[in-house]
Design a protein around this motif. Sequence first.
Motif, PDB file in Angstrom:
ATOM      1  N   SER A  25      -4.544  31.918-129.203  1.00 37.23           N
ATOM      2  CA  SER A  25      -5.689  31.859-128.565  1.00 37.23           C
ATOM      3  C   SER A  25      -6.651  30.797-128.775  1.00 37.23           C
ATOM      4  N   MET A  26      -6.388  30.215-130.217  1.00 37.42           N
ATOM      5  CA  MET A  26      -7.280  28.986-130.643  1.00 37.42           C
ATOM      6  C   MET A  26      -6.557  27.637-129.542  1.00 37.42           C
ATOM      7  N   ILE A  27      -5.429  27.741-129.476  1.00 31.22           N
ATOM      8  CA  ILE A  27      -4.665  26.551-128.841  1.00 31.22           C
ATOM      9  C   ILE A  27      -5.276  26.566-127.370  1.00 31.22           C
ATOM     10  N   TRP A  77      -8.013  28.134-126.156  1.00 31.99           N
ATOM     11  CA  TRP A  77      -9.478  27.729-126.231  1.00 31.99           C
ATOM     12  C   TRP A  77      -9.744  26.290-126.184  1.00 31.99           C
ATOM     13  N   THR A  78      -8.991  25.456-127.165  1.00 33.40           N
ATOM     14  CA  THR A  78      -9.146  24.192-127.344  1.00 33.40           C
ATOM     15  C   THR A  78      -8.590  23.426-126.281  1.00 33.40           C
ATOM     16  N   VAL A  79      -7.713  23.653-125.359  1.00 37.35           N
ATOM     17  CA  VAL A  79      -7.303  22.845-124.269  1.00 37.35           C
ATOM     18  C   VAL A  79      -8.217  23.323-123.109  1.00 37.35           C
ATOM     19  N   LYS A  80      -8.792  24.255-122.910  1.00 40.79           N
ATOM     20  CA  LYS A  80      -9.627  24.789-121.839  1.00 40.79           C
ATOM     21  C   LYS A  80     -10.970  24.194-122.128  1.00 40.79           C
ATOM     22  N   SER A  81     -11.248  24.032-123.200  1.00 40.66           N
ATOM     23  CA  SER A  81     -12.777  23.334-123.856  1.00 40.66           C
ATOM     24  C   SER A  81     -12.649  21.878-123.340  1.00 40.66           C
ATOM     25  N   ALA A  82     -11.527  21.170-123.784  1.00 37.68           N
ATOM     26  CA  ALA A  82     -11.282  19.904-123.597  1.00 37.68           C
ATOM     27  C   ALA A  82     -11.087  19.647-122.256  1.00 37.68           C
TER      28      ALA A  82
END
Length: 185
Positions: free
Chosen positions: A19-21, A23-28
């Motif tokens: 889920s952190m991966i 979230w990171t891709v979506k934010s970037a």
Amino acid sequence: MKRNYWPIFFIGIFTFVFSMIVWTVKSAVSLPVIEDHSFMKKYQDVDKDYNDMMTSNSVFLSKYNLELDVNENKFDLTTSDIKYSQRVLEKYSQHKDVLKVGKNNLKVVVTDKNTNEKKDINIELVVTKTITSDSDLIINNDKFQNNDKIYSSEFELKESNNWIITGSFTVDGTVGYIYIKTNAI
């Protein structure tokens, strides 16, 4: 019967990391990408050709005198601001408060060092904010009035901000590059 919680712990860690991966891709992906166009070139080209550009500046300065007048502030062919951060410039720069909100005047004159003759110039400048390109003002020969080889132009800034004046001047095939960090008051 004794319970083994390691599989649940492993599944929990895997779910958290996955889920952190995501979230990171979506934010970037949702953030805008602003490409630097210093000297009116892509940053990859500036990085690759920087030494050639500075050599070209030396050749330009050996042949010609450049006078860039921005709101009664005179500049020569300078790129010294490129190595300073905006905070350093705010404290120590001699280029502080050059621009103003509203109308700004720009004048460019190039003279031959040997003959003192004014030269025709191909001008490519951009006035841009330090963090975004949505307010870029591209100023080229079409925007200048040529009065006896004295090139003058006006441009308008709508907000007080940190700005960069960058671009090039071409005279008889010799290119000089400029980079000035300043602010508008």
